[in-house]
Design an enzyme around this catalytic site. Structure first.
Site, PDB file in Angstrom:
ATOM      1  N   CYS A  21     -15.772   4.437 -28.133  1.00  0.00           N
ATOM      2  CA  CYS A  21     -17.110   4.985 -28.336  1.00  0.00           C
ATOM      3  C   CYS A  21     -17.939   4.878 -27.070  1.00  0.00           C
ATOM      4  O   CYS A  21     -18.840   4.045 -26.940  1.00  0.00           O
ATOM      5  CB  CYS A  21     -17.763   4.310 -29.526  1.00  0.00           C
ATOM      6  SG  CYS A  21     -16.912   4.806 -31.015  1.00  0.00           S
ATOM      7  N   GLU A  22     -17.583   5.697 -26.134  1.00  0.00           N
ATOM      8  CA  GLU A  22     -18.180   5.793 -24.807  1.00  0.00           C
ATOM      9  C   GLU A  22     -17.426   6.925 -24.128  1.00  0.00           C
ATOM     10  O   GLU A  22     -16.343   7.273 -24.582  1.00  0.00           O
ATOM     11  CB  GLU A  22     -17.913   4.501 -24.035  1.00  0.00           C
ATOM     12  CG  GLU A  22     -19.135   3.941 -23.368  1.00  0.00           C
ATOM     13  CD  GLU A  22     -18.865   2.567 -22.813  1.00  0.00           C
ATOM     14  OE1 GLU A  22     -18.733   2.477 -21.593  1.00  0.00           O
ATOM     15  OE2 GLU A  22     -18.802   1.609 -23.596  1.00  0.00           O
ATOM     16  N   GLY A  81       0.820  -1.196   0.000  1.00  0.00           N
ATOM     17  CA  GLY A  81       0.000   0.000   0.000  1.00  0.00           C
ATOM     18  C   GLY A  81       0.854   1.246   0.000  1.00  0.00           C
ATOM     19  O   GLY A  81       0.355   2.349   0.170  1.00  0.00           O
ATOM     20  N   TYR A  99     -10.720   4.931 -11.271  1.00  0.00           N
ATOM     21  CA  TYR A  99     -10.404   5.373  -9.904  1.00  0.00           C
ATOM     22  C   TYR A  99     -10.384   6.895  -9.756  1.00  0.00           C
ATOM     23  O   TYR A  99      -9.975   7.389  -8.710  1.00  0.00           O
ATOM     24  CB  TYR A  99      -9.002   4.884  -9.505  1.00  0.00           C
ATOM     25  CG  TYR A  99      -8.822   3.395  -9.441  1.00  0.00           C
ATOM     26  CD1 TYR A  99      -9.588   2.609  -8.587  1.00  0.00           C
ATOM     27  CD2 TYR A  99      -7.846   2.774 -10.200  1.00  0.00           C
ATOM     28  CE1 TYR A  99      -9.379   1.246  -8.507  1.00  0.00           C
ATOM     29  CE2 TYR A  99      -7.633   1.406 -10.128  1.00  0.00           C
ATOM     30  CZ  TYR A  99      -8.406   0.647  -9.282  1.00  0.00           C
ATOM     31  OH  TYR A  99      -8.197  -0.694  -9.208  1.00  0.00           O
ATOM     32  N   TYR A 107      -0.726  -1.116 -12.674  1.00  0.00           N
ATOM     33  CA  TYR A 107      -2.182  -1.190 -12.892  1.00  0.00           C
ATOM     34  C   TYR A 107      -2.605  -0.433 -14.150  1.00  0.00           C
ATOM     35  O   TYR A 107      -3.670   0.173 -14.191  1.00  0.00           O
ATOM     36  CB  TYR A 107      -2.941  -0.675 -11.657  1.00  0.00           C
ATOM     37  CG  TYR A 107      -2.515  -1.397 -10.411  1.00  0.00           C
ATOM     38  CD1 TYR A 107      -2.856  -2.729 -10.205  1.00  0.00           C
ATOM     39  CD2 TYR A 107      -1.717  -0.772  -9.453  1.00  0.00           C
ATOM     40  CE1 TYR A 107      -2.429  -3.418  -9.095  1.00  0.00           C
ATOM     41  CE2 TYR A 107      -1.273  -1.452  -8.328  1.00  0.00           C
ATOM     42  CZ  TYR A 107      -1.641  -2.777  -8.162  1.00  0.00           C
ATOM     43  OH  TYR A 107      -1.202  -3.460  -7.058  1.00  0.00           O
ATOM     44  N   GLU A 162       5.052  -6.680   0.292  1.00  0.00           N
ATOM     45  CA  GLU A 162       4.643  -7.063  -1.065  1.00  0.00           C
ATOM     46  C   GLU A 162       4.196  -5.850  -1.872  1.00  0.00           C
ATOM     47  O   GLU A 162       3.024  -5.740  -2.217  1.00  0.00           O
ATOM     48  CB  GLU A 162       3.558  -8.139  -1.009  1.00  0.00           C
ATOM     49  CG  GLU A 162       2.626  -7.975   0.164  1.00  0.00           C
ATOM     50  CD  GLU A 162       1.633  -9.095   0.333  1.00  0.00           C
ATOM     51  OE1 GLU A 162       2.066 -10.240   0.432  1.00  0.00           O
ATOM     52  OE2 GLU A 162       0.432  -8.787   0.377  1.00  0.00           O
ATOM     53  N   PRO A 163       5.119  -4.963  -2.174  1.00  0.00           N
ATOM     54  CA  PRO A 163       4.751  -3.773  -2.943  1.00  0.00           C
ATOM     55  C   PRO A 163       4.573  -4.067  -4.423  1.00  0.00           C
ATOM     56  O   PRO A 163       5.299  -4.882  -4.996  1.00  0.00           O
ATOM     57  CB  PRO A 163       5.956  -2.850  -2.734  1.00  0.00           C
ATOM     58  CG  PRO A 163       7.099  -3.765  -2.460  1.00  0.00           C
ATOM     59  CD  PRO A 163       6.538  -5.007  -1.822  1.00  0.00           C
ATOM     60  N   GLY A 164       3.577  -3.439  -5.008  1.00  0.00           N
ATOM     61  CA  GLY A 164       3.406  -3.481  -6.458  1.00  0.00           C
ATOM     62  C   GLY A 164       3.716  -2.099  -7.001  1.00  0.00           C
ATOM     63  O   GLY A 164       4.765  -1.829  -7.584  1.00  0.00           O
ATOM     64  N   ARG A 176      -7.155   3.800 -15.357  1.00  0.00           N
ATOM     65  CA  ARG A 176      -7.129   4.353 -13.998  1.00  0.00           C
ATOM     66  C   ARG A 176      -7.818   5.722 -13.868  1.00  0.00           C
ATOM     67  O   ARG A 176      -8.528   5.955 -12.889  1.00  0.00           O
ATOM     68  CB  ARG A 176      -5.704   4.409 -13.452  1.00  0.00           C
ATOM     69  CG  ARG A 176      -5.074   3.014 -13.296  1.00  0.00           C
ATOM     70  CD  ARG A 176      -3.757   3.046 -12.538  1.00  0.00           C
ATOM     71  NE  ARG A 176      -3.963   3.122 -11.108  1.00  0.00           N
ATOM     72  CZ  ARG A 176      -3.831   4.205 -10.381  1.00  0.00           C
ATOM     73  NH1 ARG A 176      -3.464   5.333 -10.942  1.00  0.00           N
ATOM     74  NH2 ARG A 176      -4.062   4.172  -9.096  1.00  0.00           N
TER      75      ARG A 176
HETATM   76  C1  PLP Z   1      -2.488  -5.712  -4.822  1.00  0.00           C
HETATM   77  C2  PLP Z   1      -1.820  -6.300  -3.670  1.00  0.00           C
HETATM   78  C3  PLP Z   1      -0.605  -5.791  -3.211  1.00  0.00           C
HETATM   79  C4  PLP Z   1       0.095  -4.617  -3.844  1.00  0.00           C
HETATM   80  O1  PLP Z   1      -0.488  -3.384  -3.585  1.00  0.00           O
HETATM   81  P1  PLP Z   1       0.209  -2.027  -4.070  1.00  0.00           P
HETATM   82  O2  PLP Z   1      -0.687  -0.944  -3.661  1.00  0.00           O
HETATM   83  O3  PLP Z   1       0.344  -2.112  -5.571  1.00  0.00           O
HETATM   84  O4  PLP Z   1       1.553  -1.965  -3.455  1.00  0.00           O
HETATM   85  C5  PLP Z   1      -0.005  -6.427  -2.144  1.00  0.00           C
HETATM   86  N1  PLP Z   1      -0.585  -7.488  -1.532  1.00  0.00           N
HETATM   87  C6  PLP Z   1      -1.760  -8.004  -1.934  1.00  0.00           C
HETATM   88  C7  PLP Z   1      -2.340  -9.174  -1.238  1.00  0.00           C
HETATM   89  C8  PLP Z   1      -2.425  -7.425  -3.005  1.00  0.00           C
HETATM   90  O5  PLP Z   1      -3.596  -7.933  -3.394  1.00  0.00           O
END
Ligand code: PLP
Length: 402
Positions: free
Chosen positions: A329-330, A219, A303, A357, A260-262, A299
């Site tokens: 077309c929307e 997060g 969002y 994302y 677990e960063p994305g 996004r």
């Molecule tokens: C999506 C997700 C993340 C990554 O979240 P970010 O906001 O992209 O860092 C980590 N853990 C779990 C379980 C997720 O579903």
């Protein structure tokens, strides 16, 4: 070479719309987290690959030392293909079938369970397969409602109020609990929220005596605008240090710490390049219509996310107000009345923060091909996804006469 000219040349080579990722930035972000938690011997960063699932990005993160966080059996399979060992993959699904979880068990990956019913069923059938438990700490994280997943009525995790029930299932089935996990949403502004969650998680952890890891999820926020806030990862490292080391001392074991960063790893690395097809003046608005839409980059619509837009063909042009829209077309609006350097037909626009994302949420709506993807590392560019063609669209259609 000037960065804008560089991006121009890249689109000459690969066409538009195009996603371009800067691997050096991914590496920088990865090292930033590593350094902030360097006091922990057993730190593991597990890249949440739903942010961007391109196998070359997965392989690059593996090379940096990352593990993988996955949410579906398909992400597990792509991860294994990228060379991750099963124990380097953590699977944290929600609302999936027992049969999918059994496939994950067969693959040998780490699993976080977020539902009492599944915990009991897995405990009955596979009590010797160690699992993690996803706790919902009910703290309010997340930049907006759609991405906040830790509140009381969230579908994610097992409420920490249900700890007695978790313990009963563990006792009844004899299932081994090796990890405690939380993930409270994306875009958390305040590290106080993390720390509050950490207290709850560590308290839950103290009730299980065979743990190997604590997983604090992610997060982490990145800046989307100039002067935007971001998660102060250094500060988080300092604040978490005392809590975590103190817990390990009491627990008499050096536990692994997972994150677990994305978004934090890949968002800022990405640029999305599109060409302006038309400029259209209406009674009240100037539209710039580009060769893309929410099929490629959802996004802003999904969002209400802000993504900075630069006109890289005219970076010193006078500033004017534009509503940038797509060709779907929307309603398909990337931004409304935004000040951008004067846009002319044929100009190249660049959306920033397009690494997370963005491609992974793209579709073939309106039967458009999805964009290509290019990665740049040490000033060399590599194509990592070719453009689709008509055959790709028709591949699984079955043509019959009725
Ligand atoms: C999506 C997700 C993340 C990554 O979240 P970010 O906001 O992209 O860092 C980590 N853990 C779990 C379980 C997720 O579903």
């Amino acid at each position: 070479m000037n960065k804008n000219i560089y991006l121009h040349n890249i689109t000459k080579k690969y066409g538009t719309p195009l996603y371009v990722y800067d691997a050096n930035k991914i590496e920088y972000q990865y090292k930033l987290i590593k350094q902030s938690f360097s006091y922990i011997e057993n730190l593991k960063i597990n890249y949440a690959c739903k942010a961007n699932t391109n196998i070359s990005i997965l392989k690059f993160l593996k090379k940096l030392g990352s593990g993988l966080d996955t949410v579906s059996i398909q992400e597990i399979e792509i991860g294994l293909k990228a060379g991750f060992k099963p124990k380097e993959i953590i699977y944290t699904p929600n609302s999936v079938s027992l049969s999918e979880i059994k496939k994950a068990i067969k693959a040998g990956v780490r699993i976080n369970i977020d539902n009492l019913s599944l915990l009991e069923q897995i405990g009955n059938d596979n009590p010797n397969y160690p699992i993690g438990i996803r706790i919902n700490p009910h703290i309010l994280g997340g930049g907006n409602k759609k991405i906040s997943v830790g509140h009381i009525d969230s579908k994610f995790g097992i409420s920490y109020y249900q700890l007695p029930h978790i313990k009963k299932i563990v006792e009844n089935t004899g299932i081994k609990v090796e990890g405690i996990h939380m993930h409270t949403g994306s875009d958390i502004l305040d590290i106080g929220v993390f720390l509050q969650g950490a207290d709850i998680l560590l308290n839950v952890a103290s009730f299980f005596n065979e743990l190997k890891y604590i997983d604090f999820g992610s997060g982490f926020k990145v800046p989307y605008k100039k002067n935007d806030t971001k998660t102060d990862i250094d500060m988080l490292g300092v604040s978490l240090k005392r809590k975590f080391l103190f817990f390990c001392e009491k627990y008499c074991k050096k536990l692994k710490l997972f994150f677990e960063p994305g978004k934090f790893l890949v968002s800022e690395s990405g640029s999305f390049l599109v060409k302006v097809n038309v400029i259209k003046h209406t009674t009240s608005t100037v539209f710039a219509g580009v060769d893309s839409g929410f099929n490629h980059f959802i996004r802003p619509m999904f969002y209400d996310s802000y993504h900075h837009i630069d006109n890289i063909s005219n970076p010193s042009g006078i500033l004017r107000f534009y509503t940038v829209v797509g060709y779907i077309c929307e309603s398909d609006t990337f931004c409304v009345n935004r000040k951008i350097n004067e846009i002319r037909e044929g100009d190249l626009l660049c959306f920033r923060n397009a690494g997370a994302y963005c491609f992974s949420m793209s579709s073939n709506y309106n039967s458009r091909y999805r964009p290509s993807e290019v990665i740049i590392y040490n000033n060399k560019d590599f194509l990592i996804r070719k453009r689709e063609n008509l055959q790709d669209l028709l591949n699984n259609m079955i043509e019959i006469e009725l």
